[in-house]
Design an enzyme around this catalytic site. Structure first.
Site, short mmCIF file in Angstrom:
data_model
loop_
_atom_site.label_atom_id
_atom_site.label_comp_id
_atom_site.label_asym_id
_atom_site.label_seq_id
_atom_site.Cartn_x
_atom_site.Cartn_y
_atom_site.Cartn_z
N HIS A 1 -3.23 -14.36 9.68
CA HIS A 1 -2.82 -12.95 9.63
C HIS A 1 -3.97 -11.98 9.77
CE1 HIS A 1 0.93 -14.72 8.56
NE2 HIS A 1 0.58 -15.02 7.33
N ARG B 1 3.04 -9.37 7.02
CA ARG B 1 4.39 -8.99 7.47
C ARG B 1 4.38 -8.17 8.75
NH1 ARG B 1 6.51 -7.78 1.47
NH2 ARG B 1 4.35 -8.30 1.06
N ARG C 1 20.14 20.24 0.26
CA ARG C 1 20.10 18.78 0.29
C ARG C 1 20.91 18.21 -0.86
NH1 ARG C 1 15.88 16.88 3.36
NH2 ARG C 1 17.04 14.93 3.27
N PRO D 1 0.81 -1.21 0.00
CA PRO D 1 0.00 0.00 0.00
C PRO D 1 0.85 1.26 0.00
CG PRO D 1 -0.61 -1.52 1.78
CD PRO D 1 0.68 -1.96 1.23
N GLU D 2 0.68 2.07 -1.00
CA GLU D 2 1.23 3.42 -0.97
C GLU D 2 0.03 4.35 -0.80
OE1 GLU D 2 4.39 4.71 -3.35
OE2 GLU D 2 5.10 2.71 -3.86
#
Length: 274
Positions: A90, A109, A151, A2-3
């Site tokens: 899970h 996970r 940066r 998931p983003e």
DNA sequence: ACGCTCTCCTGTATGC
DNA sequence: TGCATACAGGAGAGCG
């Protein structure tokens, strides 16, 4: 994995079933997520979900008494199911609602988290220092340009820094840099305002497009309705190393940056100093 | 403040 | 077939 688009798709999917409902029970089968699910999560019982918002990749389940902070990590998935649905492997947490539905968190996970806070969620330690949302006007080429002046890190790692802009994970960083014609290893302070304007624009475009497509299903992501995301069909570079570039036909190249797979077109994304 | 490495975890793919 | 190993990666923690 998931983003931001996948989290937003999940938010849109679960909201109609949850907002306005009262929490009847919270079942924690395995509290060992990234941080232990606190016992205070039981404070949700009896409260009504007043809204579900998203900040970065966090989902905020709001009530009048506190907020549950939910993150799907690398492999988390949410489903809305009827009470009594048998839990499988899970399936770590269920939030049972007054309408006979339950919100089920599955996360093989266990990189995800579920926390409870009584302070305004934005002030929570995990959220307080986050950068702007990419799909708002607070995020722009100008904001990228200003924040990048000191940066030296590579631009790809720069845009994946949550203090700079939230919700740009590995997949969409690769895609946005390709669309903007920027080499991922270009130092962040070596890119001019015009190119950052293009990059910010492409980040917005790729994320918005991915949301409308239901997210990107690589292995097993599905929306809360169990449907996969279709944005994977529109990926230009991610996972396509060695294949021809869709724009110029040259071969896409893969390097590793900070342990992340990075794919780009050496011809369309040349290194060029500002 | 910045930049880097380490860490958490399990499913999947690969090599012997 | 089975075992060992590598790999995927979001993002906080900790270090120099």
């Amino acid at each position: 994995m998931p983003e931001l688009p996948e989290v937003e798709v999940s938010r849109q999917g679960i909201s109609p079933f949850m907002v306005g409902e009262t929490v009847m029970r919270v079942v924690v089968r395995n509290a060992s997520l990234r941080w232990p699910v606190p016992s205070e999560i039981q404070d949700m019982v009896g409260l009504t979900i007043t809204g579900i918002r998203r900040r970065a990749k966090y989902l905020l389940l709001e009530t009048d008494w506190g907020t549950a902070i939910l993150h799907l990590g690398m492999s988390g998935n949410l489903k809305v199911l009827p009470h009594g649905t048998v839990a499988g492997k899970h399936d770590h947490v269920d939030i049972e609602l007054s309408n006979g539905k339950l919100l089920r968190l599955n996360d093989p996970r266990r990189f995800g988290c579920l926390l409870w806070t009584r302070e305004p969620a934005e002030q929570h330690k995990l959220l307080a220092k986050l950068g702007p949302e990419p799909l708002t006007d607070a995020f722009s080429g100008d904001s990228l340009y200003e924040r990048s002046r000191k940066r030296k890190i590579a631009v790809k790692q720069f845009i994946m820094d949550n203090h700079v802009v939230v919700g740009v994970g590995n997949i969409y960083a690769n895609e946005a840099l390709f669309s903007a014609g920027i080499h991922p290893q270009q130092p962040a302070n070596d890119i001019d305002n015009a190119r950052y304007a293009a990059l910010a624009s492409e980040i917005k475009t790729v994320l918005a497009r991915a949301i409308t497509q239901g997210g990107t299903t690589l292995k097993d992501f599905t929306g809360s309705d169990g449907k996969p995301g279709y944005f994977v069909q529109e990926l230009q570079v991610y996972g396509k190393a060695g294949l021809p570039c869709s724009a110029c036909g040259g071969l896409l190249q893969e390097v590793r940056m900070g342990g992340r797979s990075t794919v780009f077109c050496p011809l369309c994304q040349p290194k060029r100093s500002a």
